[in-house]
Structure formats: C-alpha cells, structure tokens
Design a protein around this motif. Structure first.
Motif, PDB file in Angstrom:
ATOM      1  N   UNK A  27       0.822  -1.201  -0.104  1.00 22.48           N
ATOM      2  CA  UNK A  27      -0.112  -0.006   0.022  1.00 22.48           C
ATOM      3  C   UNK A  27       0.609   0.994  -0.108  1.00 22.48           C
ATOM      4  N   UNK A  28       2.207   1.180   0.268  1.00 25.69           N
ATOM      5  CA  UNK A  28       2.476   2.336   1.061  1.00 25.69           C
ATOM      6  C   UNK A  28       3.726   2.805  -0.432  1.00 25.69           C
ATOM      7  N   UNK A  29       4.620   1.525  -1.259  1.00 20.96           N
ATOM      8  CA  UNK A  29       4.514   1.600  -2.515  1.00 20.96           C
ATOM      9  C   UNK A  29       3.849   2.189  -3.228  1.00 20.96           C
ATOM     10  N   UNK A  30       2.244   1.928  -3.231  1.00 23.25           N
ATOM     11  CA  UNK A  30       1.611   2.985  -4.096  1.00 23.25           C
ATOM     12  C   UNK A  30       1.458   4.226  -3.541  1.00 23.25           C
ATOM     13  N   UNK A  31       1.245   4.200  -2.481  1.00 22.84           N
ATOM     14  CA  UNK A  31       1.149   5.676  -2.201  1.00 22.84           C
ATOM     15  C   UNK A  31       2.148   6.690  -2.898  1.00 22.84           C
ATOM     16  N   UNK A  32       3.165   6.212  -2.703  1.00 26.75           N
ATOM     17  CA  UNK A  32       4.423   6.925  -2.577  1.00 26.75           C
ATOM     18  C   UNK A  32       4.847   7.117  -4.699  1.00 26.75           C
ATOM     19  N   UNK A  33       4.503   6.306  -4.952  1.00 30.75           N
ATOM     20  CA  UNK A  33       4.353   5.978  -6.816  1.00 30.75           C
ATOM     21  C   UNK A  33       3.108   6.954  -6.816  1.00 30.75           C
ATOM     22  N   UNK A  34       1.952   7.126  -6.442  1.00 27.12           N
ATOM     23  CA  UNK A  34       0.510   8.220  -6.339  1.00 27.12           C
ATOM     24  C   UNK A  34       1.965   9.603  -6.086  1.00 27.12           C
ATOM     25  N   UNK A  35       2.451   9.806  -5.157  1.00 26.60           N
ATOM     26  CA  UNK A  35       2.914  11.274  -4.910  1.00 26.60           C
ATOM     27  C   UNK A  35       3.835  11.316  -5.891  1.00 26.60           C
ATOM     28  N   UNK A  36       4.493  10.700  -6.168  1.00 31.35           N
ATOM     29  CA  UNK A  36       5.519  10.752  -8.258  1.00 31.35           C
ATOM     30  C   UNK A  36       5.113  11.053  -8.587  1.00 31.35           C
ATOM     31  N   UNK A  84       2.210  12.658  -8.842  1.00 28.57           N
ATOM     32  CA  UNK A  84       1.504  13.779  -9.161  1.00 28.57           C
ATOM     33  C   UNK A  84       2.178  15.166  -9.251  1.00 28.57           C
ATOM     34  N   UNK A  85       3.644  14.767  -9.019  1.00 31.98           N
ATOM     35  CA  UNK A  85       4.437  15.598  -8.400  1.00 31.98           C
ATOM     36  C   UNK A  85       5.125  15.922 -10.583  1.00 31.98           C
ATOM     37  N   UNK A  86       4.650  14.885 -11.140  1.00 32.10           N
ATOM     38  CA  UNK A  86       5.448  14.539 -12.378  1.00 32.10           C
ATOM     39  C   UNK A  86       4.347  15.142 -13.334  1.00 32.10           C
ATOM     40  N   UNK A  87       2.998  15.695 -12.523  1.00 33.71           N
ATOM     41  CA  UNK A  87       2.360  16.462 -13.118  1.00 33.71           C
ATOM     42  C   UNK A  87       1.297  15.467 -13.870  1.00 33.71           C
ATOM     43  N   UNK A  88       0.963  14.184 -13.940  1.00 32.12           N
ATOM     44  CA  UNK A  88      -0.151  13.029 -14.399  1.00 32.12           C
ATOM     45  C   UNK A  88      -0.721  12.515 -14.028  1.00 32.12           C
TER      46      UNK A  88
END
Length: 205
Positions: free
Chosen positions: A74-83, A85-89
């Motif tokens: 779950x935390x991998x999904x969270x960190x991936x999602x945060x990244x 968002x920063x990439x504007x995807x």
C-alpha cells in the motif's frame, strides 16, 4: 532502514538516504526475497528520477504483490502516486492514490490514509469514502500489537521472535483477539489476505 531512507529523501538529506540504500541493497542481494527486493526498489525509486523512478516503483509493487506485506504494498502505491502527482500525471496519480487510500482506510492506517487524501485533494481529486468500521471490544496494547503483526502476514513464531515470547503464548493471545473481534480463525487465502475482520480493526501504526 526503509523508514530512514524515506525520511532522509523527503528531507533532502541525500547522503544519508544513499548510504542507507546501499546497506539495504546488500541485504537484498543476500536474501533475494520479494519482501526485501520490494523494499529495495521502493527505496531506490525515492532517490531516482524520470523513467528509472517509475520503473522502480512498478518493480516494488510487483514484488510486494507476491508477499503478504499489504502495508508495504500500500505504501508503494502511495509513494508512486505522490511521485506521479509531482510529475503532473494527474490521471495516473489519482489511480494510485485512490488505490492506496482505499487499502489504508481498510487496514485502519488513519494517518497514511489522510496523507493519501491530502495528495488527492491537492490534485483536485477526492477519495472514495467508506463507511466507518463497526466498533469491537477494545484490545489491550499487547493484543493490538499482535493483531497488527498478524494483519501484516507474520506467523505466530515470527510474532513470538519479535516480542520475545513463545509461539504458544502468541497463539493464546491471538485467540483472545479473535474472540473480541468476532473472527472465527486465522486463515490466509492464496493471495495472502488477512483473515476476515483484521483489515477493518481500525488499528493505527
């Protein structure tokens, strides 16, 4: 060590994060388990950029999916999602963040669920709201600790090693936990899901 790497990476202390990541890589090379390989990939992703970071996040999710470590997945999904968002995807980010939020909320990891929700709101999205879990008889501190470990996929002997008690003592206390929570038994399915009831305990980390 993975907590140190994430904290250092988010604080901009690259040298500390890199040194810890090298030590983690040595462990991964020695063990070769999906658990450690997933932790290694997720940690390296925090220190990477562009295509390399995305490949590592996806690799971490793939490894953790093969384990019982729902929290790490779950935390991998969270960190991936945060990244993302920063990439504007934004579309891809919302997909990962909603996945993380749903799993975190189900497992009762309130602080992390709120973090995912904040990321979604910052991106203009919203999390799918769930109904509040039914309240159960309160667990003692030790019972709650054991329940969290059981929820994360640890066996009775593994829990005993961490708490310096026998597997038989762990079994005794988990029986009391299951009785309080109305769980009929500790049986894992082929995907490593926790027994019915454990994911909705409302247990915090």
């Amino acid at each position: 060590m993975v907590e140190l790497i994430e904290a250092a990476a988010r604080c901009g202390t690259a040298e500390t994060a890199t040194c810890a990541c090298l030590r983690l890589s040595e462990m991964a090379d020695a063990s070769g388990t999906d658990c450690v390989l997933g932790a290694q990939a997720r940690s390296r992703a925090l220190l990477s950029e562009g295509d390399a970071a995305e490949r590592l996040y996806r690799e971490a999710i793939t490894h953790f999916t093969k384990t019982r470590l729902r929290v790490d997945l779950t935390r991998a999904h969270l960190l991936y999602g945060e990244w993302l968002r920063r990439e504007r995807r934004r579309t891809d980010a919302r997909e990962q963040l909603r996945t993380a939020h749903g799993m975190l909320e189900t497992m009762g990891m309130t602080a992390f669920a709120e973090r995912a929700d904040r990321e979604l709101r910052a991106d203009g999205g919203t999390a799918h709201q769930r109904t509040a879990p039914a309240r159960h008889e309160e667990l003692t501190a030790q019972e709650g600790q054991m329940a969290r470990m059981a929820r994360d996929g640890l066996s009775n002997p593994e829990i005993g090693i961490r708490l310096f008690i026998s597997a038989r003592t762990v079994q005794y206390h988990l029986r009391k936990v299951f009785t309080k929570l109305g769980i009929t038994g500790r049986r894992w399915d082929a995907c490593g899901s926790a027994p019915s009831g454990l994911p909705t305990l409302g247990l915090t980390e």
